[in-house]
Every structure is written in C-alpha cells, then in structure tokens.
Enzyme design. Structure first.
Site, PDB file in Angstrom:
ATOM      1  N   GLY A 160      15.931 119.966  38.362  1.00 57.05           N
ATOM      2  CA  GLY A 160      15.183 121.107  37.847  1.00 57.05           C
ATOM      3  C   GLY A 160      15.886 121.924  36.781  1.00 57.05           C
ATOM      4  O   GLY A 160      15.517 123.074  36.537  1.00 57.05           O
ATOM      5  N   SER A 161      16.892 121.335  36.108  1.00 53.63           N
ATOM      6  CA  SER A 161      17.645 122.114  35.113  1.00 53.63           C
ATOM      7  C   SER A 161      16.764 122.542  33.942  1.00 53.63           C
ATOM      8  O   SER A 161      16.907 123.657  33.420  1.00 53.63           O
ATOM      9  CB  SER A 161      18.848 121.319  34.608  1.00 53.63           C
ATOM     10  N   ASP A 214       6.734 107.432  26.623  1.00 58.34           N
ATOM     11  CA  ASP A 214       7.482 107.992  25.488  1.00 58.34           C
ATOM     12  C   ASP A 214       6.729 107.826  24.175  1.00 58.34           C
ATOM     13  O   ASP A 214       7.292 107.477  23.128  1.00 58.34           O
ATOM     14  CB  ASP A 214       8.872 107.345  25.391  1.00 58.34           C
ATOM     15  N   ASN A 223       6.499 116.466  26.759  1.00 58.82           N
ATOM     16  CA  ASN A 223       7.675 115.840  27.360  1.00 58.82           C
ATOM     17  C   ASN A 223       8.847 115.981  26.400  1.00 58.82           C
ATOM     18  O   ASN A 223       8.668 116.162  25.193  1.00 58.82           O
ATOM     19  CB  ASN A 223       7.406 114.357  27.626  1.00 58.82           C
ATOM     20  N   ILE A 238       1.764 109.097  35.396  1.00 61.38           N
ATOM     21  CA  ILE A 238       0.497 109.802  35.586  1.00 61.38           C
ATOM     22  C   ILE A 238      -0.475 109.387  34.490  1.00 61.38           C
ATOM     23  O   ILE A 238      -0.061 108.936  33.418  1.00 61.38           O
ATOM     24  CB  ILE A 238       0.654 111.345  35.571  1.00 61.38           C
ATOM     25  N   LEU A 291       9.563 111.628  36.795  1.00 64.93           N
ATOM     26  CA  LEU A 291       9.746 110.186  36.688  1.00 64.93           C
ATOM     27  C   LEU A 291       8.569 109.362  37.202  1.00 64.93           C
ATOM     28  O   LEU A 291       8.646 108.127  37.202  1.00 64.93           O
ATOM     29  CB  LEU A 291      11.025 109.780  37.432  1.00 64.93           C
ATOM     30  N   GLU A 299      18.476 119.878  24.035  1.00 59.45           N
ATOM     31  CA  GLU A 299      17.205 119.986  24.751  1.00 59.45           C
ATOM     32  C   GLU A 299      16.911 121.427  25.147  1.00 59.45           C
ATOM     33  O   GLU A 299      15.753 121.881  25.093  1.00 59.45           O
ATOM     34  CB  GLU A 299      17.222 119.104  25.996  1.00 59.45           C
ATOM     35  N   HIS A 359      12.399 113.801  25.489  1.00 60.62           N
ATOM     36  CA  HIS A 359      13.089 112.532  25.714  1.00 60.62           C
ATOM     37  C   HIS A 359      14.479 112.612  25.096  1.00 60.62           C
ATOM     38  O   HIS A 359      14.628 113.133  23.985  1.00 60.62           O
ATOM     39  CB  HIS A 359      12.292 111.383  25.089  1.00 60.62           C
TER      40      HIS A 359
END
Length: 206
Positions: A13-14, A148, A105, A93, A90, A177, A107
């Site tokens: 959860g970072s 991705d 997202n 969906i 991970l 990020e 990556h």
C-alpha cells in the site's frame, strides 16, 4: 468537490499512502472513500490506520474474472468514485464501458518497454538491467483491457547506473512514481486530460 478515488491494492500500500499524504498536504485535490485489496495484505492495515475504509475482495471467491469485476466496480459505484487507481493491484479486471478512461495505473518502466503479463515489480527492473538500458522510469496511463496498455498520460525518467541492482533501481523508480502519479491524478481533477485518437493531450500545458 474533491475527486473521489477508489484505490486498488494487493500488497504494502505504499502508493496509496503516498496519495493520502499528498491529499493531506493539499497538493492533490482528492479523497479516498474506498480501498479495495485483492487479498489480505499489510496495505489494508495501513489504510485503516490512515482512517480509510478498506475491504478485501478476492478473485478466488468468484467463478470468473467477469463476475469479480462486476462486484468490484459495483463497490466503486456505491461510493460514487470518479476515478479508479491501480496501486500495485495484481489481479486481472475487466473495465466496464462507464469507466473507460476512468482507471489509471502506474508501471515501473517507460512503456511500451518491459511490460505485459507477469512483468511487474522487481521483474521489470531485473529485465531493464539485464538489457543494459541507460535510462528507465515510470509511466502513468489510462487502462484498457490489455496488460499495461491504454493511453499514456505521463512518463518520468531515471538513470540506470552500471552498479545498479533491482533493489537500487526500484528505489529510484519508486521516487519518480511518488511524483508522477499524484501529478497525473491532479491533472485529471483539473479536467486537463483530453484523450483523442488514443493519445492523451494535457490542456494548457506550460
């Protein structure tokens, strides 16, 4: 009104905590009414400690990816989330039509390099080092129903040193990020992201 985020996690959860810190600091005009974990993980504990509502929804409890996705997005709709944030999530969906260009997202590479099924976390950094790349970085993108894939919003580069291993490169990419993801979400909150013919245009970009 602040942008409502549903944050999906599978691990520590970072990324979620980084977003919450940006919200509290006033640099991200958003709130997190829901955190969904695909499995029991420390991220759930961190979410609850931060005062966030967290639920665990395992794909193993459903007969198909389609059923799992329907249940997940039903929970997202219940909290009236504006945007779904994949934060180390991970599980596969299927994104419904009403959430097209409403799922983001990040990556840990410069897409379209080093991506696809099974390419996540340290596997990406190991591949970058093995290939001898001189730069790497991260990519924030809207999601579609391919791994991705989807329109790229932002990319941020980092150097790759000759002495790097997966851990040291991961640390540098994660720092990038932490800057790029909140920035992309804030652009969305300001209605400054225009998707046209598969490309993202940033409105009033300086």
């Amino acid at each position: 009104m602040p942008l409502k985020l549903a944050v999906l996690i599978s691990g520590g959860g970072s990324t979620m905590i980084n977003l919450q810190r940006n919200i509290q600091a006033g640099s991200l005009d958003a709130s997190i009414p829901l955190v969904v974990a695909s499995r029991p993980c420390t991220g759930v504990e961190k979410a609850e400690s931060a005062g966030l509502t967290a639920v665990t929804l395992s794909p193993k409890s459903f007969a198909s990816t389609d059923e799992y996705s329907q249940k997940l997005f039903s929970a997202v709709r219940d909290v009236e989330a504006d945007l779904v944030i994949l934060a180390g999530f991970l599980s596969k969906i299927i994104i419904p039509e009403d959430f097209a260009n409403r799922v983001m997202n990040i990556h840990p590479s410069l897409l379209p390099a080093f991506c696809g099924k099974g390419m996540y976390g340290h596997r990406v950094h190991e591949a970058v080092i093995t290939r001898g790349c001189k730069i790497s970085g991260c990519t924030v993108h809207f999601c579609d129903n391919e791994y991705d894939h989807g329109p790229i919003i932002l990319q941020q580069t980092v150097r790759v040193d000759a002495t790097d291993n997966a851990d040291s490169l991961a640390e540098r990419v994660q720092s990038a990020e932490c800057e790029a993801y909140p920035k992309a979400i804030q652009l969305y909150a300001e209605n400054r992201l225009l998707v046209k013919e598969g490309r993202v245009h940033i409105v009033n970009e300086s």
